[in-house]
Design an enzyme around this catalytic site. Structure first.
Site, PDB file in Angstrom:
ATOM      1  N   LYS A 135       0.822  -1.213   0.000  1.00  0.00           N
ATOM      2  CA  LYS A 135       0.000   0.000   0.000  1.00  0.00           C
ATOM      3  C   LYS A 135       0.852   1.258   0.000  1.00  0.00           C
ATOM      4  O   LYS A 135       0.458   2.280  -0.554  1.00  0.00           O
ATOM      5  CB  LYS A 135      -0.965   0.005   1.191  1.00  0.00           C
ATOM      6  N   LYS A 166      -4.523 -11.294  -5.709  1.00  0.00           N
ATOM      7  CA  LYS A 166      -5.787 -11.568  -5.022  1.00  0.00           C
ATOM      8  C   LYS A 166      -6.881 -10.616  -5.524  1.00  0.00           C
ATOM      9  O   LYS A 166      -6.576  -9.482  -5.910  1.00  0.00           O
ATOM     10  CB  LYS A 166      -5.613 -11.482  -3.496  1.00  0.00           C
ATOM     11  N   LYS A 213     -11.149  -5.061  -4.217  1.00  0.00           N
ATOM     12  CA  LYS A 213     -12.080  -4.042  -4.703  1.00  0.00           C
ATOM     13  C   LYS A 213     -11.329  -2.800  -5.165  1.00  0.00           C
ATOM     14  O   LYS A 213     -11.905  -1.948  -5.822  1.00  0.00           O
ATOM     15  CB  LYS A 213     -13.091  -3.693  -3.626  1.00  0.00           C
TER      16      LYS A 213
HETATM   17  P1  ATP Z   1      -8.523  -4.298  -0.175  1.00  0.00           P
HETATM   18  O1  ATP Z   1      -8.635  -5.431  -1.130  1.00  0.00           O
HETATM   19  O2  ATP Z   1      -9.243  -3.063  -0.608  1.00  0.00           O
HETATM   20  O3  ATP Z   1      -7.149  -4.058   0.324  1.00  0.00           O
HETATM   21  P2  ATP Z   1      -9.686  -6.151   1.609  1.00  0.00           P
HETATM   22  O4  ATP Z   1     -10.895  -6.558   0.851  1.00  0.00           O
HETATM   23  O5  ATP Z   1      -8.537  -7.054   1.675  1.00  0.00           O
HETATM   24  O6  ATP Z   1      -9.291  -4.711   1.129  1.00  0.00           O
HETATM   25  P3  ATP Z   1     -11.268  -6.118   3.980  1.00  0.00           P
HETATM   26  O7  ATP Z   1     -12.497  -5.642   3.309  1.00  0.00           O
HETATM   27  O8  ATP Z   1     -11.117  -5.559   5.314  1.00  0.00           O
HETATM   28  O9  ATP Z   1     -10.019  -5.768   3.111  1.00  0.00           O
HETATM   29  O10 ATP Z   1     -11.220  -7.691   4.040  1.00  0.00           O
HETATM   30  C1  ATP Z   1     -12.148  -8.400   4.797  1.00  0.00           C
HETATM   31  C2  ATP Z   1     -11.864  -9.868   4.783  1.00  0.00           C
HETATM   32  O11 ATP Z   1     -11.947 -10.392   3.465  1.00  0.00           O
HETATM   33  C3  ATP Z   1     -10.481 -10.255   5.300  1.00  0.00           C
HETATM   34  O12 ATP Z   1     -10.607 -11.383   6.146  1.00  0.00           O
HETATM   35  C4  ATP Z   1      -9.731 -10.628   4.061  1.00  0.00           C
HETATM   36  O13 ATP Z   1      -8.722 -11.579   4.323  1.00  0.00           O
HETATM   37  C5  ATP Z   1     -10.825 -11.217   3.210  1.00  0.00           C
HETATM   38  N1  ATP Z   1     -10.492 -11.130   1.793  1.00  0.00           N
HETATM   39  C6  ATP Z   1     -10.270 -10.000   1.093  1.00  0.00           C
HETATM   40  N2  ATP Z   1     -10.000 -10.281  -0.194  1.00  0.00           N
HETATM   41  C7  ATP Z   1     -10.052 -11.640  -0.305  1.00  0.00           C
HETATM   42  C8  ATP Z   1      -9.846 -12.549  -1.397  1.00  0.00           C
HETATM   43  N3  ATP Z   1      -9.543 -12.118  -2.604  1.00  0.00           N
HETATM   44  N4  ATP Z   1      -9.992 -13.871  -1.151  1.00  0.00           N
HETATM   45  C9  ATP Z   1     -10.314 -14.318   0.082  1.00  0.00           C
HETATM   46  N5  ATP Z   1     -10.496 -13.519   1.145  1.00  0.00           N
HETATM   47  C10 ATP Z   1     -10.367 -12.187   0.966  1.00  0.00           C
END
Ligand code: ATP
Ligand code: LTN
Length: 330
Positions: free
Chosen positions: A113, A195, A198
């Site tokens: 980030k 991964k 969003k």
């Molecule tokens: P960003 O992708 O914007 O950095 P994020 O989606 O990782 O944000 P959160 O919204 O706080 O951040 O994530 C919430 C939960 O979703 C966390 O437990 C994270 O590990 C899970 N998560 C996020 N993306 C994935 C993915 N692609 N596959 C599986 N789990 C995910």
């Protein structure tokens, strides 16, 4: 008999993806049946990257409505907004005092980030994992259901719990991550080596939980595959492997069942069916979500009650911490 504690959080930083759903929220729903669960909307974490106040407010309520629409039941678990429980920010400060700069500097998420916003690096982004540790440790948490990407942050939370316990005396439970074997890492539909996130630039990279059926069909149709032409679960075909994982998570079918069903059928039919299982899995959630967003009074009741319950538990831990570090009781 007291139940073991589960804690997890989701950031209100914009539309949730099916990665968030499969990797996190779907598991939250199962866990509420057998654990004492706390599910937080981590708005303090969200401001580690720039946010528009109006959108942050909207996104926070949206995550709460998605929690509820996905099946979380406020009678069974505690749903609350992080900034409503002051103890999170307060414990963070104390934990900052035993956190090593070197260790925070090695956090992959921070490195990634900070690369994206080099000219305006803020200190909160650096100390983000300490706040996450505070979230978890305040509730004497046993298990933390998260996606694979959060594993390193969990390690830090464990280190800080142990360091504090050793320095002062037994105070925190040392938490364990709960990372599922399948679905813990849903990948970007356009670049399946990353991964699904969003914050990706290309909106065809992800499916949002609130996307409508046409959009879901289009995004899945455009998902990157390969020239092998066989629906097989292998690292050599990361795009197809990812679609199989998504199919499996939404349908409940095993990887093997899916491979057998599509053997020799090519990608067109497979992709169409992947889109179908996502659409029918999300449809009831989207319907409930729309109802909930019309009922702001109910949402308010849920987060207020949640904060009250969470505060009570969190203050108990924070009180102990303050005493042990030598703060005079008020
Ligand atoms: P960003 O992708 O914007 O950095 P994020 O989606 O990782 O944000 P959160 O919204 O706080 O951040 O994530 C919430 C939960 O979703 C966390 O437990 C994270 O590990 C899970 N998560 C996020 N993306 C994935 C993915 N692609 N596959 C599986 N789990 C995910
Ligand atoms: N950093 C997490 C969100 C998060 C969290 C937590 C997860 C904040 N606090 C406590 C589990 C437990 C992320 O997914 N980006």
């Amino acid at each position: 008999m007291t139940r073991k504690v589960v804690f997890s959080g989701v950031q209100p930083s914009g539309g949730l993806t099916i990665g968030n759903y499969i990797g996190a929220i779907k598991n939250f729903v199962e866990l509420q049946e057998s654990y004492d669960c706390y599910y937080c909307i981590v708005d303090l974490h969200a401001i580690t990257v720039p946010q528009t106040p109006k959108d942050l407010r909207k996104n926070t309520l949206e995550v709460l409505a998605i929690y509820l629409a996905s099946g979380l039941d406020p009678e069974k678990c505690t749903l609350f907004i992080q900034s409503h429980v002051e103890a999170h920010a307060e414990l963070t400060w104390v934990l900052n005092s035993i956190s090593y700069m070197g260790q925070l500097n090695r956090m992959t998420q921070f490195k990634e980030k900070s690369r994206k916003s080099e000219e305006n690096l803020n200190a909160a982004l650096f100390t983000y994992p300490v706040l996450m540790a505070a979230d978890i440790l305040l509730y004497q948490t046993e298990f933390v259901p998260v996606g694979e990407d959060q594993k390193q942050h969990l390690e830090l939370a464990r280190d800080l719990a142990e360091r504090f316990n050793n320095k002062y005396s037994e105070t925190f439970k040392v938490p364990e991550p709960l990372i599922r074997e399948f679905g813990a890492r849903i990948m970007d539909l356009q670049r399946p080596e990353n991964k699904m996130s969003k914050s990706a630039e290309n909106e065809n990279s992800y499916v949002l939980m609130l996307d409508n059926p046409d959009i879901i069909q289009r995004k899945i149709r455009r998902a990157i595959t390969d020239s092998v032409g066989e629906v097989a679960y292998t690292d050599e075909q990361p795009g197809i492997k990812n679609l199989i994982n998504i199919y499996s998570a939404f349908s409940g079918d095993s990887i093997e069942e899916i491979e057998n069903r599509y053997r020799g059928l090519g990608y067109g039919k497979f992709k169409q069916d992947v889109a179908e299982v996502i659409i029918s899995g999300l449809e009831p959630i989207q319907d409930r979500y729309a109802q909930l967003m019309k009922n702001k009074d109910y949402l308010e009741e849920v987060y207020k009650q949640g904060a009250e319950k969470a505060s009570w538990v969190a203050m108990k831990t924070l009180g102990k911490v303050y005493r042990k570090v030598g703060f005079i009781q008020r």
